[in-house]
Enzyme design. Structure first.
Site, PDB file in Angstrom:
ATOM      1  N   ARG A 172      38.900  44.839  43.651  1.00 51.74           N
ATOM      2  CA  ARG A 172      38.484  45.890  44.594  1.00 51.74           C
ATOM      3  C   ARG A 172      37.511  45.356  45.638  1.00 51.74           C
ATOM      4  O   ARG A 172      37.412  45.897  46.741  1.00 51.74           O
ATOM      5  CB  ARG A 172      37.891  47.066  43.818  1.00 51.74           C
ATOM      6  CG  ARG A 172      36.619  46.780  43.060  1.00 51.74           C
ATOM      7  CD  ARG A 172      36.367  47.742  41.927  1.00 51.74           C
ATOM      8  NE  ARG A 172      37.365  47.613  40.875  1.00 51.74           N
ATOM      9  CZ  ARG A 172      37.374  48.340  39.755  1.00 51.74           C
ATOM     10  NH1 ARG A 172      36.416  49.241  39.548  1.00 51.74           N
ATOM     11  NH2 ARG A 172      38.322  48.175  38.860  1.00 51.74           N
ATOM     12  N   LYS A 222      36.373  36.954  30.708  1.00 52.34           N
ATOM     13  CA  LYS A 222      37.383  37.557  29.846  1.00 52.34           C
ATOM     14  C   LYS A 222      37.442  36.819  28.506  1.00 52.34           C
ATOM     15  O   LYS A 222      37.144  35.623  28.441  1.00 52.34           O
ATOM     16  CB  LYS A 222      38.768  37.468  30.500  1.00 52.34           C
ATOM     17  CG  LYS A 222      38.967  38.243  31.782  1.00 52.34           C
ATOM     18  CD  LYS A 222      40.367  37.996  32.314  1.00 52.34           C
ATOM     19  CE  LYS A 222      40.601  38.691  33.657  1.00 52.34           C
ATOM     20  NZ  LYS A 222      40.673  40.158  33.497  1.00 52.34           N
ATOM     21  N   LYS A 279      45.871  42.123  47.094  1.00 48.99           N
ATOM     22  CA  LYS A 279      44.917  41.386  46.257  1.00 48.99           C
ATOM     23  C   LYS A 279      45.508  40.025  45.902  1.00 48.99           C
ATOM     24  O   LYS A 279      46.617  39.954  45.365  1.00 48.99           O
ATOM     25  CB  LYS A 279      44.621  42.175  44.984  1.00 48.99           C
ATOM     26  CG  LYS A 279      43.773  41.436  43.957  1.00 48.99           C
ATOM     27  CD  LYS A 279      43.652  42.228  42.659  1.00 48.99           C
ATOM     28  CE  LYS A 279      42.958  41.428  41.573  1.00 48.99           C
ATOM     29  NZ  LYS A 279      42.897  42.149  40.277  1.00 48.99           N
TER      30      LYS A 279
END
Length: 489
Positions: free
Chosen positions: A333, A259, A247
């Site tokens: 992901r 965030k 990643k």
């Protein structure tokens, strides 16, 4: 990159041309013979209260033994390789102002040499950084003393470990303003320029043409377009192929699922997985290991803008699987999904992905253990490698009863559980498992053995410990190198 050059000597340490000496010792009452060659040192250590506790460091004055500055670090009463690495690393990390430092662990047999050497190169690493006044320098050359010289390959391996860890830490330390996806690709080319590793960089046009919808979807909100970097070290004598997918989110704002400010601090480290892949491939090539190692660096900047992926959008991953994006902050992901499919198409013997993937892993395992999921035998092999490398790792399940939580009413999968924090790391592992391919093109063939490493907790530390400064840890680098080498088999 700043980590020390290593050399070895069998000469008495007091005769070594060094600027300072480091002795790694147990408590004095556990091995008094360790000081037979050091007249006057035992009373000097007693005088300063040396306990021999692991990592306890003192400066000793013993003019009968040596005129050089002498640093003594405790190894604990029965030091194993992990304790030796930590003790020597702590001593080199905290010893500054000396260019050449000689190190000896006189109570340790030759089997401990590797741990001493690795502790030295890891502990003396420093990031030069951007301070107006440079910090006091650590050693640039470390001389290890032992009774018998090690094989040249052992010295090269210890140096490669230091080199790999330093590469990861340098990249992760670099502010995101100077390290976007293309910058990481350029760094990979530079790091591998003189090694037998093929490097292919796919830009945003090629990613679109080939169908890398996960990487494109995550990166489309940024002015710095995404990249996929393919690395391939393929020696002619390779009998095994290990594919490693990393990643590489060069900065993670969370995208439109933004965030909070405190959660965004430090998110330059979200590319640590990709940096780890680059470092391991380079180490394998430097050591000329007889294993094919391919790397897949999945690079994107996760930024909010009018172009960014919205919650509820559907991305088509390489190979056609569709994903409804419920949370744009569950982006790692998505890029890994593309990488896993791409790596699977080369039919390796095993695939490993490494990622700062979930905050949930820190809740489950704290800040030092790496979470490990995947195929049973491959996970067991990785855990053996981690044990041999003295890195903390812990296996976690991929529960079948959670599979239904991946279902989307409009796509093949969802990328996140909204409003349900339970089992977040396991959910992410189950998501990734869907993108691991088959060992052959036969639809009924078993899946390729696969290991998922979640380093969101272990990849960075808030306080210095052992050989590691505050900040990036280069977690899993040593374990992955041991896995590739087959130390655990």
């Amino acid at each position: 990159m700043a980590f020390p050059e290593l050399s070895y000597t069998t000469d008495p340490l007091r005769e070594t041309k060094a600027d300072a000496l480091v002795l790694a010792l147990p408590p004095l009452d556990h091995d008094a013979g360790a000081l037979d060659q050091w007249p006057g040192l035992a009373p000097a250590l007693n005088g300063v209260g040396f306990s021999g506790a692991l990592g306890a460091t003192v400066r000793a004055y013993a003019p009968e033994a040596t005129s050089l500055p002498l640093i003594v670090v405790g190894t604990g009463p029965a030091p194993d390789t992990a304790a030796l690495r930590e003790a020597v690393g702590a001593a080199l990390r905290t010893t500054t102002g000396f260019d050449t430092v000689a190190v000896e662990a006189p109570a340790v047999d030759d089997d401990g040499w590797r741990a001493v050497a690795e502790g030295a190169v890891l502990g003396a690493y420093r990031f030069d950084g951007y301070k107006s006044v440079a910090a006091a320098a650590r050693a640039s050359h470390v001389v290890i003393r032992g009774e018998r010289p090690p094989a040249a390959s052992a010295l090269a391996r210890a140096q490669a470990v230091g080199d790999a860890a330093a590469l990861v830490k340098d990249l992760v330390h670099t502010p995101a303003e100077w390290l976007g996806p293309q910058d990481v690709a350029d760094a990979a080319r530079e790091a591998l320029a003189e090694l037998p590793v093929d490097v292919v960089v796919l830009d945003e046009k090629q990613l679109a043409a080939d169908g890398y919808g996960g990487i494109l979807g995550v990166g489309q909100g940024s002015d710095r377009p995404p990249r996929l970097v393919r690395l391939d070290y393929a020696p002619a004598d390779a009998e095994r192929h290990v594919a490693i997918v990393g990643k590489g989110i060069t900065f993670d704002t969370g995208g439109l699922s933004l965030k909070p400010p405190a959660g965004m601090v430090g998110m330059k480290y979200d590319m640590a997985g990709a940096a780890t892949v680059l470092a391991v491939v380079r180490a394998a090539a430097q050591l000329r290991l007889p294993v094919r190692v391919s790397g897949w660096l999945c690079l994107a900047d996760n930024m909010p803008s009018g172009r960014a992926t919205r919650p509820g959008d559907v991305l088509r991953i390489l190979g056609g699987t569709t994903v409804e994006v419920l949370n744009t902050d569950a982006e790692g992901r998505l890029v890994l999904a593309d990488g896993l499919v791409a790596a699977s198409r080369t039919h390796p013997d095993v695939i490993i992905d490494v990622a700062t993937l979930t905050g949930a892993i820190s809740v489950a395992l704290g800040s030092r253990h790496t979470g490990v999921m995947g195929s049973e035998e491959a996970v067991a092999e990785y855990l053996d490698a981690a044990e041999s490398a003295d890195e903390l790792a812990w296996p976690l399940p991929l529960p079948a009863h959670m599979e239904e939580e991946l279902d989307s009413p409009i796509a093949d999968l969802v990328n996140a559980k909204i409003g349900d924090p339970t089992g977040g790391s396991l959910f992410a592992g189950l998501f990734l498992q869907r993108f691991v391919g088959r060992v052959s093109d036969d639809a009924d063939a078993p899946r390729i053995p696969w290991v998922h490493l979640d380093i969101a907790g272990s990849g960075s530390t808030k306080s210095a410990t052992g050989a590691t400064d505050k900040g990036p840890t280069a977690a899993t680098v040593r374990s992955l190198l041991a896995f590739v080498e087959g130390d655990a088999r």
